[in-house]
Every structure is written in structure tokens, then in C-alpha cells.
Design an enzyme around this catalytic site. Structure first.
Site, PDB file in Angstrom:
ATOM      1  N   ARG A 131      13.556 -21.952  65.087  1.00 36.64           N
ATOM      2  CA  ARG A 131      14.142 -21.748  66.413  1.00 36.64           C
ATOM      3  C   ARG A 131      14.581 -23.068  67.049  1.00 36.64           C
ATOM      4  O   ARG A 131      15.261 -23.055  68.073  1.00 36.64           O
ATOM      5  CB  ARG A 131      13.116 -21.054  67.310  1.00 36.64           C
ATOM      6  N   GLU A 136       9.998 -23.681  71.597  1.00 40.30           N
ATOM      7  CA  GLU A 136      10.048 -24.591  70.443  1.00 40.30           C
ATOM      8  C   GLU A 136      11.101 -25.676  70.602  1.00 40.30           C
ATOM      9  O   GLU A 136      10.872 -26.833  70.214  1.00 40.30           O
ATOM     10  CB  GLU A 136      10.314 -23.784  69.162  1.00 40.30           C
ATOM     11  N   LYS A 171      -4.129  -6.759  79.169  1.00 41.07           N
ATOM     12  CA  LYS A 171      -4.117  -6.767  77.703  1.00 41.07           C
ATOM     13  C   LYS A 171      -5.472  -6.296  77.191  1.00 41.07           C
ATOM     14  O   LYS A 171      -6.511  -6.724  77.681  1.00 41.07           O
ATOM     15  CB  LYS A 171      -3.808  -8.175  77.182  1.00 41.07           C
TER      16      LYS A 171
END
Length: 595
Positions: free
Chosen positions: A364, A336, A248
Site C-alpha cells: 500500500r 502505511e 467489539k
């Protein structure tokens, strides 16, 4: 001197006219293009820099947009956007009226599926692949690109589980960089690390056991290897899985070395990578830091306090507690649903659980909020960061639905503090056993009290559940606000001279409402105006209308808030202006009312 190749690439068809040997130059130019624009305009940097080679290889090998490419979350799709007819207006990225920061179906035929939340790509691509089969198109390719943090989510496993028992023509590419926004966590992360280090024998490959043709891990920055493998996989039928390893922030040293900070670094020097720091002297605190520092302080004094976040320790500032009391602060990854039910399980054993989830992401876990928490009346403390309009992340991230979707749930208390002190006090109060679950909603960004930590930190007061506050008296019109948008009301009243005809009441408790104040306002004011930074449909204003109907009040009621449309991206101020809940719009309204 090499000519600029990228300037001649308007779409993937142009890219496919190049020789493979020219692609590394495209990669270099594409990286620099993103760095140059994001350094000035801001946005998500590290994720896109990490998949430059993969993006080029995908559009070079596959016949997009006929072949369908689905990006998970979409933080990493800037290179994709630039190569798919949006290079010339990429400078408008995330700005009002400009292109979205995430793939969006209405924006381009190359954006096959709208994203913004994690772990949807495999299910979406599988749905496309099965549909292609049913239509008799057996040659179309369907590619899902998903990160190692997102693939650990339950929905991604559901998609893999289904895909493995089909003969659908789907390719799942795992972009493994060991980080989402914060470093990846959990047993799957450890497994992937072992695979990358060659410690897991091929016959013990969990992806193969799900009936995928597995290949990798390969270097995701090696264009020739990527292209060769993608060409092989293009000819392979059925479910396929390619494991690539990337870095990244690749190509910008600071972004590689500090991947959390350079996920979305703000403005920075395109040459040196140095972030342009804004002076924080005498600025009010961020609401997330008020939460994080207060929770840490409370947890030091109360051994039953637990902190939970799904993959947002930095964004929620739970990291303060994780650093000092790691045994009672948990990052559960992008999960979640698990976070909510984990909190519920802990609450059954007498623990005091602060479950911090962004407002948009609690959507969610709606079933878990109802079934696992509220139905059992467990006193879980939901701390909903990024409530209200969040700005440039746009429609996928605005936290404008939580009042409406939580207000209908029995046993649920909903609280929206007007400022940092109110947030501190409700966090303090919640630990003493409210006997019901509570959702505490607060916005992205800074508060209003610059000396908060020096003069007010730790000076907690107990809050009486259900009480509202009269902030200004008046004679004809009562303005009822909830949460920090009430500060816009205060500023607007000041701007138009604090007219005596207009009163202002703060309703921090959206549920239960302060019935005493409501009866008083309906009995003493001709007109009521409600203001919220959430959707009008089913929100705070709707609750006031319900109260009026139940008590046979016929006063005129005007409801202000977010209209019944999805609000796109822009600054918070621009979006408040769009919704007519900014200071200037309110001042004009109040001035007309007071004439």
C-alpha cells in the site's frame, strides 16, 4: 421454548419475511452460531460479534443483493456470510477448499467487493453508485460499512472528499467501536470520542462540512432504532453518513473485556469464553517477538533508534518498545504511506528508524518506498513481518510479493534470515548505518531455536552485507534457498539421507547477491535449484536467472516458489504442499536427483 429461527434463514429474502419483533432472537442465535463455530474452527471473532444487529438491519431494510453492500476489511462479515446462503458451510471458513474469511466476489453475489485490506469500502461503493447513475438506475442503494480505525486512513478520506461533491446515492456507515485490531489512535479518534460524548456541537461536524447528510451517533445494538434510521436514509438522496456506536465482541463477556485478544482468539470454550491455551514451554519464539524484544534491547542502548508501525503494535510486537520507551515508538494508525514517509523524514535527521509493516501491507506504500526512501537513499530499516505464505487469512494477506516488488528498486537491500539468530544479527547490524534502505523479511509464526532467549539473546554479531553461506557441500546439484524456507531444505535433505550429490547454499541477501558463491556454483554444479516462499515471477529465482544470463552460464536451473496465481486460504503446510516447497515434496525431489 422458542423455535430456532436462524435455521430457516437461508438468505436475506427469508429474513425480510420475519416480523421486526423477531429480529432480536435472530441476533441472539446468530451470535451464538458464530461463537459455536469459531470456538472450534478459529477465526476473527470480536469484529463480527460487534455488528450482528447492524448486519441484520442492513439485510432487513435494504434489498440485497440488488442493493450493494460493501464491508471494509471484512473481519466483521461472518454474520453477513451466514445470512447470505453460507450458513450450512460456514464451518469450512478459512479452511482449504472452504469459504474465505473475507468477502469475496467469486464466492457470492452478496459479496459485492473483495476485501481484506482496510479503507477501500467508500471508494468502491462510490464507484458503484456513480456507475448506477450513469446506467440510469437512480433507486439502487450503495452502502459502505467502515470502522473508526479504517476511516482514519488516507484512502477513506479521499473517498469521502470525492463523494461529498457528487449527488451519488451512497450511504457510509461508521461502525465506531474505538478499536481496530489494537485500540484506535490519533486525532480523529479523539474527535469521534468527543462526538460520542456530546462535546462537539453539531454545527462543528466535520462530516457535515464534507457535504454529507450526517446522522448519529446512535446505538448500533438497538435494532428498532437502527431499522428506523436506515429506512429514513433509504429515502434520502445523495451522500449520507450514519455514525453508530458498537462494542467489539458484544455478547461474549471476555471478548468485550479483552478486545485485542479476542479479535482472533484461536480455539476457546463456547460457553465460558475461556481460551484454550497452548503450552509454550520449550517452544521456539515467534519471529515477531524476536523482532520486538531485540529492538527494545537495541533501543535501550542507542537513543537514536525509533520504532514505527501502522496499527499493528501487538501483531508486530513493537508493543514491547511502546510500553517501555513510548516517546520513541509510534503507532500511526492504518496509514502505511504516512508510516514510510514519516520514517524517511526522521532518517533525514539522523534517526535510526525501524519501520515494521506486514509484507502484504507495504504494498500500500510502494510509491513512498521508491520516491521518499530509495530515491533519496535514506537508510530506513523496513521490517516486513508475515512475509511468505501466512495461512488461513488467504490471498489478501499472503506476503509473497515483497521480493519481486522490492528487488527492482535501486539502492534497496533485501535480507531474509534463515532463523531467529540471523534476524537478531541483521537488526543489530542495520543500526550502524548501512547507507542504503534495507528490507528485512521474516515469516508469521515460530522459529526453530527453542532456547533462543536463554542462550542467545543479546549475543549479537555484525553481518557482512551480501554474504551467503554454504550449509552443505555436494557434487552435482546446488540448492539455493533464501530465508526460513531453507529450513525445509535442511529437513528434506535429512529425510532423504543427506545425499552427497546435493549441496545447499543459504542466500540471506537477495539483494545484493553473493556473486562469489554464484560463480562457484555455476562453475561446479550441473544443476541449480532455487527455493523461495515468494512468487516465482520476478523473485529470488529470477535474480539467479538474470545472473546466469549476464555471465553466459547455461546450467540447468529449476525455480521453486509460489506459482503465478493467487494462493487461497489453508494452513501454511497445506499451501506449501500446493506450491511443492514443503519438506516431503522437496525430499522426493532430492531423492530423485540423487539416484
Amino acid at each position: 421454548m422458542k423455535s430456532n429461527l436462524l435455521s430457516n434463514i437461508f438468505n436475506p429474502a427469508d429474513l425480510r419475511l420475519l416480523q421486526e419483533a423477531q429480529l432480536p432472537q435472530i441476533a441472539q442465535e446468530l451470535r451464538q452460531f458464530i461463537i459455536d463455530v469459531v470456538s472450534v474452527k478459529e477465526g476473527h471473532l470480536g469484529a463480527s460479534l460487534g455488528v450482528i444487529e447492524l448486519t441484520i438491519a442492513l439485510h432487513y431494510v435494504f434489498n440485497t443483493p440488488e442493493d450493494l453492500l460493501v464491508w471494509d476489511v471484512g473481519h466483521q462479515a461472518y454474520g453477513h456470510k451466514i445470512l447470505t446462503e453460507r450458513r450450512e458451510n460456514f464451518h469450512t471458513n478459512r479452511q482449504i477448499g472452504g469459504i474465505s474469511g473475507f468477502p469475496k466476489r467469486g464466492e457470492s453475489v452478496y459479496d459485492t467487493f473483495g476485501v481484506g485490506h482496510s479503507s477501500t469500502s467508500i471508494s468502491a461503493a462510490l464507484g458503484m453508485a456513480i456507475a448506477s447513475q450513469l446506467k440510469g438506475d437512480f433507486n439502487k442503494q450503495h452502502i459502505a460499512v467502515i470502522g473508526d480505525a479504517s476511516i482514519a486512513s488516507g484512502m477513506a478520506f479521499e473517498g469521502l472528499n470525492h463523494a461529498g461533491v457528487t449527488d451519488a446515492n451512497i450511504l457510509v456507515i461508521l461502525n465506531d467501536n474505538a478499536i481496530g485490531i489494537d485500540p484506535s489512535v490519533g486525532a480523529l479518534k479523539k474527535y469521534l470520542t468527543a462526538v460520542k460524548n456530546g462535546k462537539n456541537p453539531k454545527q462543528n461536524n466535520m462530516i457535515k462540512s464534507l457535504n454529507f447528510d450526517y446522522s448519529g451517533p446512535i446505538d448500533g445494538h438497538d435494532l428498532p432504532t437502527l431499522i428506523k434510521e436506515l429506512n429514513r436514509l433509504k429515502k434520502t438522496k445523495g451522500p449520507k453518513f450514519l455514525h453508530i456506536v458498537t462494542t467489539k465482541g458484544k455478547g461474549l463477556q471476555q471478548a468485550e473485556e479483552n478486545q485485542v485478544k479476542y479479535h482472533a482468539p484461536g480455539k476457546f470454550d463456547a460457553l465460558t469464553g475461556e481460551i484454550h491455551l497452548k503450552s509454550e514451554e520449550n517452544l521456539p519464539p515467534k519471529y515477531q517477538d524476536v523482532f520486538g524484544l531485540t529492538l527494545l534491547d537495541l533501543a535501550k542502548k542507542n537513543e537514536k533508534i525509533i520504532g514505527i508501525t501502522p496499527a499493528m503494535p501487538s501483531g508486530s510486537s513493537l508493543k514491547f518498545m511502546m510500553d517501555e520507551i513510548p516517546e520513541r515508538a509510534f503507532d500511526v494508525g492504518i496509514a502505511e504511506q504516512h508510516a514510510v514517509t514519516l520514517a524517511a523524514g526522521m532518517a533525514t535527521q539522523g534517526m535510526i528508524v525501524y519501520c515494521n509493516i506486514y509484507s502484504t501491507f507495504l504494498q500500500r506504500a510502494y510509491d513512498q518506498v521508491i520516491h521518499d526512501v530509495a530515491l533519496q537513499d535514506l537508510p530506513v530499516i523496513f521490517c516486513l513481518d508475515r512475509a511468505g505464505l501466512v495461512g488461513e487469512d488467504g490471498a489478501t494477506h499472503h506476503g509473497v510479493f515483497d521480493i519481486a516488488y522490492l528487488r527492482s528498486i535501486p539502492n534497496m537491500i533485501i535480507y531474509a534470515p534463515i532463523n531467529e539468530i540471523a534476524l537478531q544479527n541483521i537488526l543489530y547490524t542495520a543500526q550502524f548505518g548501512l547507507e542504503h534502505p534495507i528490507a528485512i523479511r521474516y515469516p508469521r509464526g515460530r522459529g526453530i531455536i527453542s532456547n533462543w532467549e536463554v542462550e542467545n539473546f543479546g549475543q549479537y554479531e555484525n553481518i557482512k552485507i551480501g554474504d551467503g553461506n554454504c550449509l552443505k557441500s555436494g557434487t552435482e546439484t546446488a540448492v539455493l534457498s533464501t530465508g526460513t524456507i531453507g529450513n525445509n531444505v535442511i529437513a528434506a535433505l535429512n529425510e532423504c539421507g543427506n545425499p552427497k550429490t546435493i549441496a545447499h547454499y543459504d542466500f540471506p541477501f537477495i539483494k545484493p547477491l553473493d556473486h562469489n558463491i554464484l560463480h562457484y556454483t555455476f562453475e561446479n554444479f550441473k544443476t541449480l535449484i532455487t527455493i523461495e516462499d515468494g512468487v516465482i515471477s520476478g523473485g529470488f529465482g529470477s535474480a539467479i536467472l538474470e545472473f546466469a544470463a549476464a555471465n553466459n552460464y547455461t546450467n540447468k536451473i529449476q525455480i521453486l516458489g509460489v506459482p503465478d496465481v493467487f494462493i487461497e486460504h489453508g494452513t501454511v503446510l497445506q499451501l506449501q504442499q500446493l506450491c511443492k516447497i514443503d519438506v516431503k515434496s522437496l525430499a522426493n525431489l532430492f531423492s530423485n536427483r540423487s539416484k
